[in-house]
Design a protein around this motif. Sequence first.
Motif, short mmCIF file in Angstrom:
data_model
loop_
_atom_site.label_atom_id
_atom_site.label_comp_id
_atom_site.label_asym_id
_atom_site.label_seq_id
_atom_site.Cartn_x
_atom_site.Cartn_y
_atom_site.Cartn_z
N GLY A 1 0.77 -1.23 0.00
CA GLY A 1 0.00 0.00 0.00
C GLY A 1 0.80 1.28 0.00
N ILE A 2 2.10 1.19 -0.30
CA ILE A 2 2.94 2.39 -0.30
C ILE A 2 2.41 3.43 -1.29
CG2 ILE A 2 5.25 3.27 -0.85
CD1 ILE A 2 6.37 0.59 0.10
N GLU A 3 1.94 2.97 -2.43
CA GLU A 3 1.50 3.89 -3.48
C GLU A 3 0.32 4.76 -3.06
OE1 GLU A 3 -0.56 0.01 -3.63
OE2 GLU A 3 1.56 0.59 -3.67
N GLY A 4 -0.43 4.34 -2.07
CA GLY A 4 -1.59 5.12 -1.63
C GLY A 4 -1.27 6.10 -0.51
N LEU A 5 0.01 6.23 -0.17
CA LEU A 5 0.38 7.07 0.97
C LEU A 5 1.33 8.21 0.58
CD1 LEU A 5 1.00 4.20 3.55
CD2 LEU A 5 -1.06 5.61 3.32
N ALA A 6 1.31 8.57 -0.68
CA ALA A 6 2.22 9.62 -1.16
C ALA A 6 1.98 10.95 -0.46
CB ALA A 6 2.07 9.79 -2.67
N GLU A 7 0.73 11.24 -0.11
CA GLU A 7 0.42 12.51 0.55
C GLU A 7 1.11 12.65 1.91
OE1 GLU A 7 -3.72 12.63 2.30
OE2 GLU A 7 -3.85 10.72 1.21
N PHE A 8 1.53 11.49 2.48
CA PHE A 8 2.23 11.50 3.77
C PHE A 8 3.75 11.39 3.60
CE2 PHE A 8 -1.98 9.54 4.42
CZ PHE A 8 -2.52 10.43 5.32
N TYR A 9 4.20 11.51 2.36
CA TYR A 9 5.63 11.43 2.03
C TYR A 9 6.20 10.05 2.35
CZ TYR A 9 4.80 16.42 1.80
OH TYR A 9 4.27 17.65 1.48
N ILE A 10 5.36 9.02 2.17
CA ILE A 10 5.80 7.63 2.30
C ILE A 10 6.11 7.16 0.88
CG2 ILE A 10 5.21 5.31 3.11
CD1 ILE A 10 5.38 7.48 5.30
N ARG A 11 7.41 6.94 0.59
CA ARG A 11 7.82 6.69 -0.79
C ARG A 11 8.41 5.31 -1.03
NH1 ARG A 11 9.51 11.97 0.42
NH2 ARG A 11 8.49 13.60 -0.81
N ASP A 12 8.96 4.69 0.01
CA ASP A 12 9.63 3.41 -0.22
C ASP A 12 9.41 2.50 0.98
OD1 ASP A 12 11.44 4.27 1.80
OD2 ASP A 12 12.76 5.18 0.31
N ILE A 13 9.97 1.31 0.91
CA ILE A 13 9.75 0.31 1.94
C ILE A 13 10.32 0.75 3.29
CG2 ILE A 13 11.86 -1.01 1.47
CD1 ILE A 13 8.35 -2.42 2.36
N ASP A 14 11.39 1.52 3.27
CA ASP A 14 11.95 2.00 4.54
C ASP A 14 10.99 2.97 5.22
OD1 ASP A 14 14.25 0.50 4.26
OD2 ASP A 14 15.39 2.12 3.30
N ASP A 15 10.38 3.86 4.42
CA ASP A 15 9.38 4.77 4.98
C ASP A 15 8.21 3.98 5.55
OD1 ASP A 15 10.89 6.96 4.20
OD2 ASP A 15 9.76 7.28 2.34
N MET A 16 7.77 2.97 4.79
CA MET A 16 6.63 2.17 5.23
C MET A 16 6.96 1.39 6.50
SD MET A 16 3.53 1.67 4.37
CE MET A 16 2.16 0.57 4.01
N ALA A 17 8.17 0.86 6.57
CA ALA A 17 8.57 0.11 7.77
C ALA A 17 8.56 1.01 9.00
CB ALA A 17 9.96 -0.50 7.56
N ASN A 18 8.89 2.29 8.83
CA ASN A 18 8.88 3.23 9.94
C ASN A 18 7.47 3.47 10.46
OD1 ASN A 18 10.31 5.07 11.70
ND2 ASN A 18 9.37 6.74 10.53
N VAL A 19 6.49 3.31 9.58
CA VAL A 19 5.09 3.44 9.99
C VAL A 19 4.61 2.15 10.67
CG1 VAL A 19 2.72 3.83 9.22
CG2 VAL A 19 4.61 5.05 8.11
N ILE A 20 4.82 1.03 10.00
CA ILE A 20 4.29 -0.25 10.48
C ILE A 20 4.97 -0.70 11.77
CG2 ILE A 20 3.95 -2.68 9.89
CD1 ILE A 20 2.14 -0.74 8.38
#
Length: 725
Positions: free
Chosen positions: A582-601
């Motif tokens: 679901g990274i592609e649906g979070l661009a508005e939060f400046y989530i761009r790659d798996i590292d950004d996503m891992a920081n959220v999850i």
Amino acid sequence: MTNKKDLEFLRVTHLRGPNIWTYRPVIEVVVDIGALEDAPSNKIPGLNERLEAWLPGLVVHRCGVGEHGGFLERLRDGTWAGHILEHVVLELQNLAGMKTGFGKTRSTGERGIYKMAFRTRDEHVGRAALAAGRELLLAAINDTGYDLAAQVAALKELVDDHCLGPSTAHIVEAATERRIPSIRLTDGNLVQLGHGAAQRRIWTAETERTSAIAESIASDKDLTKSMLKSCGIPVPEGSLVRSAEEAWEEAQDIGLPVVVKPYDGNHGRGVSLNLMTEADVTAAYELASRKGGSQSVIVERFIAGDEHRILVVGTEVVAVAKGESLWVTGDGKSNIIELVDSQINTDPRRGTNEDAPLNALAPEKGAEIILELQRQGLTAYSIPQDGQKVLIQPNGNVAWDVTEKIHPSVAHAAALSARVVGLDIAGVDLVCEDISRPLDEQRGAVIEVNASPGLLAHLKPANGEARPVGKAIVAHLFEPEENGRIPIVGVTGTQGTSLIARMVGCLVNLTGIHVGVASGQGLYLDHRQVVKGDCIKWEAGQRLLINRTLKTAVFESNARMILTEGLAYDKCQVGIVTDMEGIEGLAEFYIRDIDDMANVIRTQVDVILPHGVAVLNAENEAVAELAGLCDGRVIFYSEDPDNAVVAAHRTAGERNVIVRAGSIVLADGADEAVLLPLAALNPATVKYPASVLAAVAAAWALGVEPEIMAAGLRTFDPAAKHAPH
């Protein structure tokens, strides 16, 4: 990017639960600093000096340097407007009386755009401080004027209006120290400590154990006195009267001097002491009946000595405060009002808000003071002679800590008084000359027992040691081994998470425990759906946590919820992570790659309790790597029994849930136990084997017996409106 020399807020979000920044509520701001990207603090003439002059408290901000003066060092070296704003907002909140210290600012990767977060204890105050911080910083940058005093005063009003009162906040802080979670139930001081069936409720110095009958008894001073007397507790002789004439007759029968007070009053309102004449008694009767709202007034023997407030929690005396009379000395020029302002109200401990342990006095308005002055032949506008001493207030100034001095027999009498009335928390008012001596040696007596006693006299005494009354109240509500928590299961990801949440709820419910589930399919209490539709929301989660019947709760969440609201709970027993899609649906939060996503999850793993368990998908490399962040244990699940992550985990003697030869297997180190064949599952369930494995792992972590898990899996139907028992 913009070219203006300004600060523009692109988005402001209140994250009410654990989030990518911290475990506590924060306000997150996406700020565009525009042309200020080219103007760090060391390139703006006079900026640092103006900030230090306006906000001298910035010197204690440690910042990333990690020591006193750290932020000022960053200012001198050069830092950007977003980071400066963070510290300005924190300091404004501190000046307003809402102490906070956490803040972080990070670049988004886009020029001039930063994400900044700061801790706040109330959204209204936090947003107002943010707006004020922007104005102050721009004024400092542009060298224009700024009325800091007016802005801080406005913020203080917001703190008074929206934040917990100091007494309630002290109790909540004591609960937090014991790692007991809290939920504010109203805009006032009604607070829930703990979750679900393990919760307790407080309302300032009242608890859910405070009896309404006991409160009624305490408010009836005549009834209270008769009950205390029947148990051998010394009380002043006196009677209930209903007219000024009766009051004077009773005063003569008792013997002068006397005390006149409302029969249903509290906090010393309408109380007149040491009355010697008919005129004084008559005037005191009128005051007491007006303050009490009834013609019924108590006349009782005046007891020489000092007033003491004894705080009883449960069966123990936890704090004692002593009162004193207030006097002013004339100078031959100033009237009583002016003398009170210069000799009494200048005391920094006096004020008009809840934070002040002593009240500021207004001789021209206070009915008790006006009456006391009349007895001395004076008014608030009289000018005493030079050196003349004038009694302003004989009581109501109980703020001198004497806890260590109380005699054991006096403490016993106070605790017994609370028990006789039936209050679990009581303020026992007692008059005696020396609190360190038995009452029968000095004609001391208990004069009142109050429900919902004020705590400030003990938290912020005018003199002496502050007492940990909040700690005592929390200890009264929770046994030493209790933490107010129920098992909470969090499920985060995109793949089958609603199914996992419902399945876990079903398996736990089969053990006879009431379970709540908040998921993308709805809100469930045991097998019953009470709300249809998406309940991956903070408020839906709160509905479960305040439900007193629930002993376990299951919450589905996802990256978007973590980014927009935060998790609905502070900690969990089990945290499940399925994937990082679901990274592609979070661009508005400046989530761009798996590292950004891992920081959220990772937020889901960060909140797992030290004795809890992370349930992680071993087949997803990014998910499996979260194991190193867990404070508790880890159970991996995988459809591949030979998965390398699973194999290494088994070698370490840890637990895994796998599929082998078409059956679900519980693998504990080298040992394996077949739970049941996948073919035994409902056809609609068997389509989602990974979800089944995750649910089994969570149930295993919660201690559900394998036989119960197997029975539940055989009957579970994901399409059913009501999960079967």
